[in-house]
Design an enzyme around this catalytic site. Structure first.
Site, short mmCIF file in Angstrom:
data_model
loop_
_atom_site.label_atom_id
_atom_site.label_comp_id
_atom_site.label_asym_id
_atom_site.label_seq_id
_atom_site.Cartn_x
_atom_site.Cartn_y
_atom_site.Cartn_z
N ASP A 10 50.58 40.80 29.88
CA ASP A 10 50.42 39.39 29.51
C ASP A 10 48.98 39.00 29.83
OD1 ASP A 10 51.22 36.62 28.94
OD2 ASP A 10 51.09 36.29 31.09
N SER A 11 48.61 37.80 29.44
CA SER A 11 47.27 37.30 29.78
C SER A 11 47.15 37.00 31.27
CB SER A 11 46.99 36.01 29.00
OG SER A 11 47.93 35.02 29.39
N GLY A 43 45.35 31.59 25.13
CA GLY A 43 45.93 30.80 24.04
C GLY A 43 44.99 29.94 23.22
N CYS A 73 54.03 38.39 26.21
CA CYS A 73 53.11 37.28 25.93
C CYS A 73 53.28 36.89 24.47
CB CYS A 73 51.68 37.72 26.20
SG CYS A 73 50.45 36.47 25.76
N THR A 75 51.42 34.77 22.74
CA THR A 75 50.13 34.67 22.07
C THR A 75 49.67 36.05 21.57
OG1 THR A 75 49.59 32.84 23.54
CG2 THR A 75 47.74 33.90 22.42
N GLU A 153 48.54 29.12 36.29
CA GLU A 153 47.68 30.19 36.84
C GLU A 153 47.04 29.77 38.17
OE1 GLU A 153 46.81 33.39 35.94
OE2 GLU A 153 48.21 33.44 34.26
N CYS A 186 56.03 30.34 25.51
CA CYS A 186 54.93 30.91 26.28
C CYS A 186 55.58 31.42 27.56
CB CYS A 186 53.88 29.84 26.59
SG CYS A 186 52.64 30.39 27.79
N THR A 187 55.27 32.67 27.91
CA THR A 187 55.98 33.27 29.06
C THR A 187 55.57 32.64 30.39
OG1 THR A 187 54.33 35.05 29.08
CG2 THR A 187 56.41 35.48 27.91
N HIS A 188 54.52 31.83 30.39
CA HIS A 188 54.17 31.11 31.62
C HIS A 188 55.18 29.98 31.90
CE1 HIS A 188 50.25 33.07 31.28
NE2 HIS A 188 49.90 32.56 32.45
N1 DGL Z 1 51.78 33.76 28.51
C1 DGL Z 1 51.18 33.70 27.26
C2 DGL Z 1 52.15 33.39 26.13
O1 DGL Z 1 53.30 33.71 26.22
C3 DGL Z 1 49.85 33.06 27.03
C4 DGL Z 1 49.24 32.10 27.94
C5 DGL Z 1 47.74 32.02 27.72
O2 DGL Z 1 47.07 32.93 28.16
O3 DGL Z 1 47.27 31.05 27.10
O4 DGL Z 1 51.75 32.90 25.11
#
Ligand code: DGL
Length: 254
Positions: A10-11, A43, A73, A75, A153, A186-188
């Site tokens: 992931d990012s 993103g 992720c 994105t 983050e 978004c996985t965050h």
């Molecule tokens: N966790 C990521 C997603 O699912 C991207 C978050 C990011 O880096 O902007 O899209």
């Protein structure tokens, strides 16, 4: 049978929200997770940058002999999946959007859904398009929330600042779209699920983590890549060992 590891990335910290389901569903597998915390968020970056960062990470995991790449992720899944598949034709790869869309199409035939995601994911239209492709008839109202990822983050998922930011972004959107459920695209975002549940009680949240794990199990099974023993523990690392990354890693149960 193949005892090499699964690579997951992931990012940043986001993909860690997908790790428990993957480890639970595939208990014999070793998982190597990498989060690009030094360069998150992805993103709002140009596509070319997202693609080049993603290829770099995929290469690092392939160099570790990973037999399969799970992109935790959204994105990266909608911007760089094809490039990753093309660059590593011998490696099985899955993004998170296809399994999520399949689950959504199956669970919500029609009706109204809301999607929150990064700018790149919303702009790509990947969710509505994939849900339709899987036969889903739900109308999807999308909202990009680029301010959420930096707060997560920074380890501020549960802070007054994040609560204000979520309300500013979503109060009106949810009121107007009147969704049956909210897709965490978004996985965050599962890390702010407690806040979302508190602010919007009664609104079900769709977290694609389980769908990615099930899809991964299907792919490994179909290709004869399942492991028959776990080779050591999982490896979870990041390009920047940030306080949030350390805290989330030590909090997840695998
Ligand atoms: N966790 C990521 C997603 O699912 C991207 C978050 C990011 O880096 O902007 O899209």
């Amino acid at each position: 049978m193949n005892n090499n590891a699964i690579g997951m990335f992931d990012s940043g910290v986001g993909g860690l929200s997908c790790l428990p389901a993957m480890a639970r569903l595939l208990p014999n597998e070793k998982i190597i997770y990498f989060g690009d915390t030094a360069r998150a968020p992805y993103g709002s970056r140009p596509d070319a940058e997202i693609i080049s960062f993603s290829l770099e990470i995929a290469e690092r995991l392939v160099a570790r002999n990973c037999k399969y790449l799970a992109i935790a992720c959204n994105t990266i899944s909608c911007i760089a999946l094809d490039d990753i598949k093309e660059a590593f034709p011998g490696i099985a790869v899955s993004g998170i959007i296809e399994p999520a869309a399949e689950l959504i199409a199956k669970s919500f035939g029609s009706g109204r859904l809301a999607l929150i995601a990064t700018e790149a994911t919303v702009k790509s239209g990947a969710y509505p398009e994939a849900v339709k492709r899987y036969g889903g008839g739900a109308e999807i109202f999308s909202r990009a929330c680029p301010e959420f990822v930096p707060l997560i983050e920074a380890g501020r998922s549960d802070s007054p600042e994040t609560e204000r930011c979520v309300k500013n972004n979503l109060d009106e959107f949810i009121k107007e779209s009147r969704p049956e459920a909210l897709i965490l695209g978004c996985t965050h975002f599962p890390f702010i699920a407690p806040l979302l549940k508190r602010l919007y009680p009664g609104l079900p949240l769709i977290d694609p983590a389980e769908a990615l794990a099930e899809k991964s199990a299907d792919i490994l099974r179909a290709r004869g890549l399942l492991s028959d023993r776990k080779e050591g523990g999982h490896e979870i690392s990041a390009s920047l060992e940030s306080p949030a990354f350390t805290a989330i890693r030590s909090g997840i149960v695998l």
